[in-house]
Write an enzyme that holds these catalytic residues in place. Structure first.
Site, PDB file in Angstrom:
ATOM      1  N   ARG A  68     -10.966  48.719 -60.485  1.00 39.70           N
ATOM      2  CA  ARG A  68     -11.444  49.694 -59.499  1.00 39.70           C
ATOM      3  C   ARG A  68     -11.540  51.082 -60.122  1.00 39.70           C
ATOM      4  O   ARG A  68     -12.476  51.837 -59.834  1.00 39.70           O
ATOM      5  CB  ARG A  68     -10.529  49.706 -58.283  1.00 39.70           C
ATOM      6  CG  ARG A  68     -10.619  48.453 -57.432  1.00 39.70           C
ATOM      7  CD  ARG A  68      -9.672  48.533 -56.245  1.00 39.70           C
ATOM      8  NE  ARG A  68      -8.284  48.418 -56.648  1.00 39.70           N
ATOM      9  CZ  ARG A  68      -7.250  48.902 -55.980  1.00 39.70           C
ATOM     10  NH1 ARG A  68      -7.445  49.572 -54.860  1.00 39.70           N
ATOM     11  NH2 ARG A  68      -6.017  48.736 -56.405  1.00 39.70           N
ATOM     12  N   GLU A 106     -19.482  49.965 -40.921  1.00 33.02           N
ATOM     13  CA  GLU A 106     -20.082  49.393 -42.122  1.00 33.02           C
ATOM     14  C   GLU A 106     -21.567  49.061 -41.967  1.00 33.02           C
ATOM     15  O   GLU A 106     -22.328  49.187 -42.934  1.00 33.02           O
ATOM     16  CB  GLU A 106     -19.298  48.147 -42.545  1.00 33.02           C
ATOM     17  CG  GLU A 106     -17.916  48.439 -43.107  1.00 33.02           C
ATOM     18  CD  GLU A 106     -16.850  48.587 -42.029  1.00 33.02           C
ATOM     19  OE1 GLU A 106     -15.685  48.835 -42.377  1.00 33.02           O
ATOM     20  OE2 GLU A 106     -17.188  48.455 -40.827  1.00 33.02           O
ATOM     21  N   PHE A 109     -15.663  43.343 -45.521  1.00 30.20           N
ATOM     22  CA  PHE A 109     -16.428  44.209 -44.631  1.00 30.20           C
ATOM     23  C   PHE A 109     -17.845  44.435 -45.151  1.00 30.20           C
ATOM     24  O   PHE A 109     -18.787  44.583 -44.375  1.00 30.20           O
ATOM     25  CB  PHE A 109     -15.717  45.557 -44.461  1.00 30.20           C
ATOM     26  CG  PHE A 109     -14.272  45.431 -44.071  1.00 30.20           C
ATOM     27  CD1 PHE A 109     -13.841  44.421 -43.226  1.00 30.20           C
ATOM     28  CD2 PHE A 109     -13.331  46.325 -44.558  1.00 30.20           C
ATOM     29  CE1 PHE A 109     -12.511  44.307 -42.864  1.00 30.20           C
ATOM     30  CE2 PHE A 109     -11.991  46.223 -44.197  1.00 30.20           C
ATOM     31  CZ  PHE A 109     -11.582  45.212 -43.346  1.00 30.20           C
ATOM     32  N   HIS A 141     -11.640  44.249 -53.531  1.00 32.54           N
ATOM     33  CA  HIS A 141     -10.715  43.433 -52.737  1.00 32.54           C
ATOM     34  C   HIS A 141     -11.322  42.086 -52.327  1.00 32.54           C
ATOM     35  O   HIS A 141     -11.276  41.687 -51.175  1.00 32.54           O
ATOM     36  CB  HIS A 141     -10.250  44.199 -51.493  1.00 32.54           C
ATOM     37  CG  HIS A 141      -9.395  45.390 -51.791  1.00 32.54           C
ATOM     38  ND1 HIS A 141      -9.885  46.488 -52.474  1.00 32.54           N
ATOM     39  CD2 HIS A 141      -8.106  45.659 -51.492  1.00 32.54           C
ATOM     40  CE1 HIS A 141      -8.917  47.392 -52.588  1.00 32.54           C
ATOM     41  NE2 HIS A 141      -7.824  46.907 -52.013  1.00 32.54           N
TER      42      HIS A 141
END
Length: 322
Positions: free
Chosen positions: A18, A66, A91, A117
């Site tokens: 990340r 989103e 999401f 994730h």
């Protein structure tokens, strides 16, 4: 075990994929003023906060909305910008499938979705946050390029590649800090070929993402038993351009194991089975989550529970070869 050391690190340090994403966004932002970044109230988790700090006027937080995030990115792409859009993989995909399909991919807009994730290693957040179907969702949409990089340096290379390549992208970045596998000075992302990590004659192991290092360690264990596993790393699984490399390996070994931190439905296991059934049928064992939801638990415990640690892979591959 024959390692292709030209692009590998022997003892790579553990680094955050990340963080690699956040750092590369800043690098790209310095080079191209048309790059903009959008997030859904998770900029610290996705590390897009690095870009926000450096270029606040080019960063947009959509909040926990989103679907709006994706349609806003589509609008910015129509206006000539290159949007990088980030949130958790669950999401970014399941919640936004309609917007991605109809507002981004159907008009073939230059939107880069980089989701973090993915997989069961989201850990204690449990099944509601563990995207085990995201790669399958994105593979099914026409025009979408899907990449699952395996370490800090490959994330950087994949994001750079997406930035210079027109069209919609989905890049899945793991939450887990991972041992660095690829050398930053010599490794170059090449979607047209599979990387042969080890040379083998008894079984072909195809993997990507955070399970690559587990497969490498499993191969070392198998080697002690006289089993030579050929590991192919295939970070880009759509479009799958490494068909010839896969077939060449399977012609030599005769058997295939796929390993992924994803459902065995629709991910790299499906890609391999689809490719071989049409070109060179062979026995395939798919290792991943078996059409089940995840559960809450510590990352390493869940990897073991779902058979994705090096030790579990070693056991499963040995049983398969018998």
């Amino acid at each position: 075990m024959g390692l292709n050391t030209s692009f590998l690190k022997v003892d790579g340090e553990v680094k955050s994929p990340r963080a690699a994403y956040g750092e590369t966004l800043v690098e790209l932002g310095e080079q191209d003023k048309n790059i903009v970044v959008l997030d859904a109230d998770l900029s610290c988790s996705t590390q897009t906060c690095m870009f926000q700090k450096r270029f606040p006027e080019r960063f947009f937080n959509a909040g926990i909305a989103e679907q709006d995030l994706m349609t806003t990115a589509a609008g910015l792409a129509i206006a000539g910008k290159t949007p990088f859009v980030s949130t958790f993989a669950m999401f970014a995909t399941a919640r936004c499938l309609d917007q991605i399909r109809n507002s981004i991919c159907y008009p073939n807009l230059n939107v880069k979705i980089v989701a973090t994730h993915g997989g069961i290693t989201v850990g204690e957040d449990g099944a509601s946050h563990q995207a085990l179907e995201d790669v399958s969702f994105m593979r099914s949409i026409p025009g979408m390029t899907v990449i699952v990089p395996s370490d800090y340096n490959e994330v950087k290379e994949a994001v750079r590649y997406a930035a210079r390549t027109d069209g919609p992208f989905y890049i899945r970045v793991s939450r887990t800090n991972l041992k660095t596998v690829f050398d930053e000075t010599s490794y170059k992302f090449n979607p047209k070929c599979a990387l042969k990590i080890t040379e083998g004659k008894d079984v072909t192991v195809v993997t990507n993402g955070e399970t690559l290092i587990e497969a490498v360690n499993a191969a070392k264990m198998l080697e002690k038993d006289g089993i030579a596993a050929e590991i192919l790393h295939t970070p880009q699984i759509k479009p799958f351009l490494a068909k010839e490399d896969l077939i060449e390996s399977v012609k030599k070994t005769g058997r295939v194991v796929t390993v992924e931190n994803h459902s065995i439905i629709g991910g790299i296991g499906s890609v391999v089975c689809e490719t071989l059934s049409e070109n060179y049928p062979a026995r395939v064992l798919r290792i991943g989550t078996n059409d089940v939801f995840g559960q809450s638990g510590e990352q390493r415990v869940l990897m073991e529970q779902y058979g994705l640690t090096a030790e579990k892979l070693y056991e499963k591959i040995k049983a398969f070869l018998k």
